[in-house]
Design an enzyme around this catalytic site. Structure first.
Site, PDB file in Angstrom:
ATOM      1  N   GLN A 134       0.846  -1.200   0.000  1.00 56.55           N
ATOM      2  CA  GLN A 134       0.000   0.000   0.000  1.00 56.55           C
ATOM      3  C   GLN A 134       0.879   1.247   0.000  1.00 56.55           C
ATOM      4  OE1 GLN A 134      -2.359   0.282   3.526  1.00 56.55           O
ATOM      5  NE2 GLN A 134      -3.619   1.959   2.781  1.00 56.55           N
TER       6      GLN A 134
ATOM      7  N   SER B 201       1.150   6.444   2.577  1.00 57.12           N
ATOM      8  CA  SER B 201       1.882   7.367   3.454  1.00 57.12           C
ATOM      9  C   SER B 201       3.177   7.852   2.816  1.00 57.12           C
ATOM     10  CB  SER B 201       2.229   6.669   4.776  1.00 57.12           C
ATOM     11  OG  SER B 201       1.056   6.330   5.458  1.00 57.12           O
TER      12      SER B 201
ATOM     13  N   SER C 185       4.602  -1.829   4.136  1.00 54.55           N
ATOM     14  CA  SER C 185       4.937  -3.179   4.591  1.00 54.55           C
ATOM     15  C   SER C 185       4.858  -4.140   3.424  1.00 54.55           C
ATOM     16  CB  SER C 185       4.030  -3.637   5.736  1.00 54.55           C
ATOM     17  OG  SER C 185       2.843  -2.933   5.751  1.00 54.55           O
TER      18      SER C 185
ATOM     19  N   GLU D 197      -9.856  -1.266   6.018  1.00 50.81           N
ATOM     20  CA  GLU D 197      -8.626  -1.586   6.718  1.00 50.81           C
ATOM     21  C   GLU D 197      -8.827  -2.242   8.082  1.00 50.81           C
ATOM     22  OE1 GLU D 197      -5.781   1.388   6.354  1.00 50.81           O
ATOM     23  OE2 GLU D 197      -4.264   0.341   7.510  1.00 50.81           O
TER      24      GLU D 197
END
Lengths: 379, 331
Positions: free
Chosen positions: A124, A127, A159, A242
């Site tokens: 993902q 950020s 991650s 999420e």
């Protein structure tokens, strides 16, 4: 009110338990990050082969069309049987459902199968160093060049990026538009030289997360999800997904860790000490209240289609409880819990991330105050 | 899995909320506190609605409803902070109905439900409505004892909106044991009242900090204040999850009521202190005044916490039970 499972939910659970008993996971590899990833990937393949990898997905995409309660049962049983979280958890919980909501037929056809079987792992890319809690301020830029999109920027906290074939990438396509409006959601192929994955060493010493340096990565129009300029809306679909099923897995893991501490404390005779028993019991209450509140939240979503006040609280409750639990272990077990390379020491350090990852506790409190309690926007 | 009230239970809760809002605004609570007497008109109306016997079998004059209905009505009692002996009556009646002998039921329940008899509940040293009670259900360790016409001394507490007594040790010693289930139902009932008073403290605080302006903005827009409100919600919902779970267990899984009630008591004891204390703090100087009304919630919360026996004993009991279960090998 009925806090038991229905006949069909119990049948679902029994099938699942029988499957887990017949497919006991191999022991968790220690220390070796790649071996750990392979352990998780191989187990997901096994789950996928028998239709258990994404129970909440519709049957036509390889799921079982499970209800929210059945999905919760899946994550509870996964945790209880010591099975690893699926290697492609971000693909299964985030990318897959987002593609189902927003994707073209061709995108669904192309991506959903390999997500399920862990053939293609997803990460993902939301950020950024300067866009954490304030996600809409992100700066990664996608420009039109010769019929393609060319992306430049930096992502962080990604991650699993080192194992990933695809990235859910949120980038700015129109810098002149208001900040929520100029964003586009891309499915970015990670296998190109312009994408540089650098592991971030965490305070535990291991590297679950990465930094992503993107310098001229090329993305075709076919890999835009949900339309140019619509990235914020698509990203919200991802973010809404999420915290659903994971809460139950985390809740079970918390319970298991607490049970371990209770056993170790009992073996040392520490429960005879009233102060120790009280501190352990306080955590027991936190763990039980978390479990009950998670089920309350599930009922609310199932019955009314949207979460109630309790739905915003479980992640905060979990991170708080897990941090307190690992600190109590350090207090009760002493040097043994603090030994280098030991699992309590690892848990103590890893827990510090709990109140940051997936929304900091401070931001969660803002959300509760503004959206649940209706207080004026915070300053 | 359905962790929610039914339509009928919501309706009971709504009716209780509206009736108490109309008949027992906080000005009436203050009046009762300042005169040192319960609101008798309110109590007659509550008796007429049958709330004292909501969880009592119809055979004994009750409504024959269950633990969940009892909990939602007591939650509303707490929300209103009403000055009426409903908690003591309803909790004692539920405990006698569930755990007493037929002789005890026949002797006490019709009179309690009709408002002709008065009940006390709580530990002997702090019995809610215990002075002059016809019958008391006394919390004693993990069990409860039924005492007919206990000898007592009135006890003035920090909560003048309610009546308390210290029961004579000798009359408690002569009581009839009702068993742990009775104590569990009483703690569940107290926990339910706590959920309501925390909800009220939260709502009053949210309303106040949304209106009160300093530095040109509502004080609720400051994170230090807003985050305190979020914590209040977390504590309130935690206590609510645990109290509803106990209410469900009381009817559906009585063997689990012991732990469920200890859990509800522990969560309520924590919230009973934290949430009203936060309400006073978030109200600032005005919150510390007699006029502001949040102190009634704090006072009731602290005393309810004492009625529950604090949080620590329940924490320790739950930890030891969990450890024993693990040692026994069950999951």
């Amino acid at each position: 009110m009925d806090l038991t499972f229905s006949e069909s939910e119990l049948a679902f659970r029994d099938d699942l338990r029988a499957w887990f008993r017949a497919h006991a996971p191999a022991p968790e590899p220690q220390g070796d990050e790649l071996a750990h990833f392979c352990w998780r990937r191989d187990y997901q393949r096994l789950l996928a082969r028998d239709g258990w990898a994404a129970v909440h997905w519709p049957a036509r995409y390889g799921g079982r069309g499970a209800t929210l309660t059945e999905s919760a049962i899946f994550f509870v049983e996964l945790g209880r049987h010591g099975a690893p979280m699926m290697a492609n958890v971000l693909g299964l919980l985030l990318a897959g459902p987002t593609i189902m909501s927003w994707g073209t037929d061709a995108q669904k056809e192309r991506h959903l199968g390999p997500i399920l079987t862990a053939e293609e792992i997803w990460c993902q890319g939301f950020s950024e160093p300067d866009a954490g809690s304030d996600l809409a301020s992100l700066k990664t830029r996608a420009r039109r060049e010769r019929g393609h999109w060319v992306v430049t920027g930096q992502k962080v906290w990604t991650s699993g990026a080192q194992h990933s074939k695809w990235c859910m990438l949120l980038a700015r396509t129109d810098p002149d538009a208001p900040r929520h409006k100029g964003l586009t959601y891309f499915l970015m192929d990670m296998e190109q030289d312009a994408v540089d994955v650098r592991p971030l060493r965490q305070i535990t010493g291991s590297s679950e997360f990465n930094e992503l340096f993107i310098d001229g990565a090329v993305i075709s129009d076919e890999q835009v999800l949900g339309g140019v300029g619509n990235g914020w809306g698509v990203a919200l679909t991802t973010l809404m997904n999420e915290r659903a099923g994971l809460a139950f897995f985390l809740q079970v893991r918390l319970r298991q860790l607490l049970d371990r501490l209770l056993r170790e404390a009992a073996d040392r005779g520490l429960l005879a000490d009233q102060a120790v028993a009280e501190r352990l019991g306080e955590l027991h209450v936190r763990a039980e209240v978390l479990r009950l509140t998670a089920y309350r939240g599930l009922t609310t979503v199932q019955k009314y289609g949207q979460p109630g006040p309790e739905g915003s609280l479980t992640k905060w409750m979990w991170s708080d409880a897990n941090q307190r639990l690992t600190q109590l272990a350090a207090d009760l077990l002493g040097p043994q819990a603090l030994a280098a390379g030991g699992s309590w020491g690892y848990e103590l350090l890893r827990a510090r991330g709990n109140s940051i990852e997936g929304g900091t506790t401070e931001v969660l409190k803002n959300i509760v105050a503004e959206r649940v309690l209706g207080l004026p926007k915070s300053r | 899995m359905d962790f929610d009230l039914t339509e009928e239970q919501r309706e009971i809760k709504r009716v209780a909320r509206e009736l108490l809002a109309a008949r027992s605004p906080l000005s009436r609570v203050r009046e009762a506190a300042e005169t040192g007497a319960y609101d008798q008109a309110l109590w007659r109306e509550i008796v007429g609605l049958g709330w004292g016997g909501i969880a009592v079998s119809q055979a004994w004059g009750g409504q024959g409803l269950g633990g969940i209905e009892l909990v939602v009505v007591l939650e509303e009692l707490g929300f209103a902070c009403a000055a009426a002996p409903l908690l003591s009556t309803a909790a004692a009646a539920a405990a006698i109905d569930a755990c007493g002998s037929d002789a005890q039921r026949e002797r006490w329940l019709p009179g309690l439900v009709a408002g002709d008899l008065r009940a006390g509940v709580g530990p002997a040293a702090l019995a809610l409505d215990g002075h002059g009670a016809d019958v008391a259900v006394v919390l004693d360790g993990e069990g409860a004892v039924l005492v007919a016409a206990p000898e007592s001394e009135p006890l003035e507490t920090i909560d003048p909106a309610r009546r308390f007594a210290a029961l004579a040790r000798s009359s408690v010693a002569g009581g009839e044991p009702l068993g742990a289930g009775a104590a569990d139902l009483i703690r569940m009932s107290i926990a339910a009242e706590v959920v309501g008073l925390c909800q009220r403290a939260l709502e009053m605080t949210v309303a106040y900090v949304g209106e009160r302006r300093q530095f040109g903005v509502p004080v609720g827009s400051f994170q230090a204040v807003a985050h305190r409100c979020a914590e209040m919600l977390l504590q309130t919902e935690s206590a609510r999850s645990a109290a509803y779970h106990a209410a469900w267990a009381a009817g559906a899984e009585p063997t689990r009521l012991g732990e469920a009630s200890a859990l509800a008591a522990a969560a309520a004891a924590t919230a009973a202190r934290e949430v009203p204390a936060s309400a006073i703090q978030a109200h600032g100087g005005i919150g510390f005044t007699w006029e502001a009304d949040v102190h009634w919630l704090y006072k009731r919360g602290e005393v309810d916490r004492a009625l529950l026996g604090g949080a620590g004993a329940h924490h320790a009991r739950l930890a030891r039970a969990a450890a024993a279960r693990l040692a026994g090998g069950s999951p």
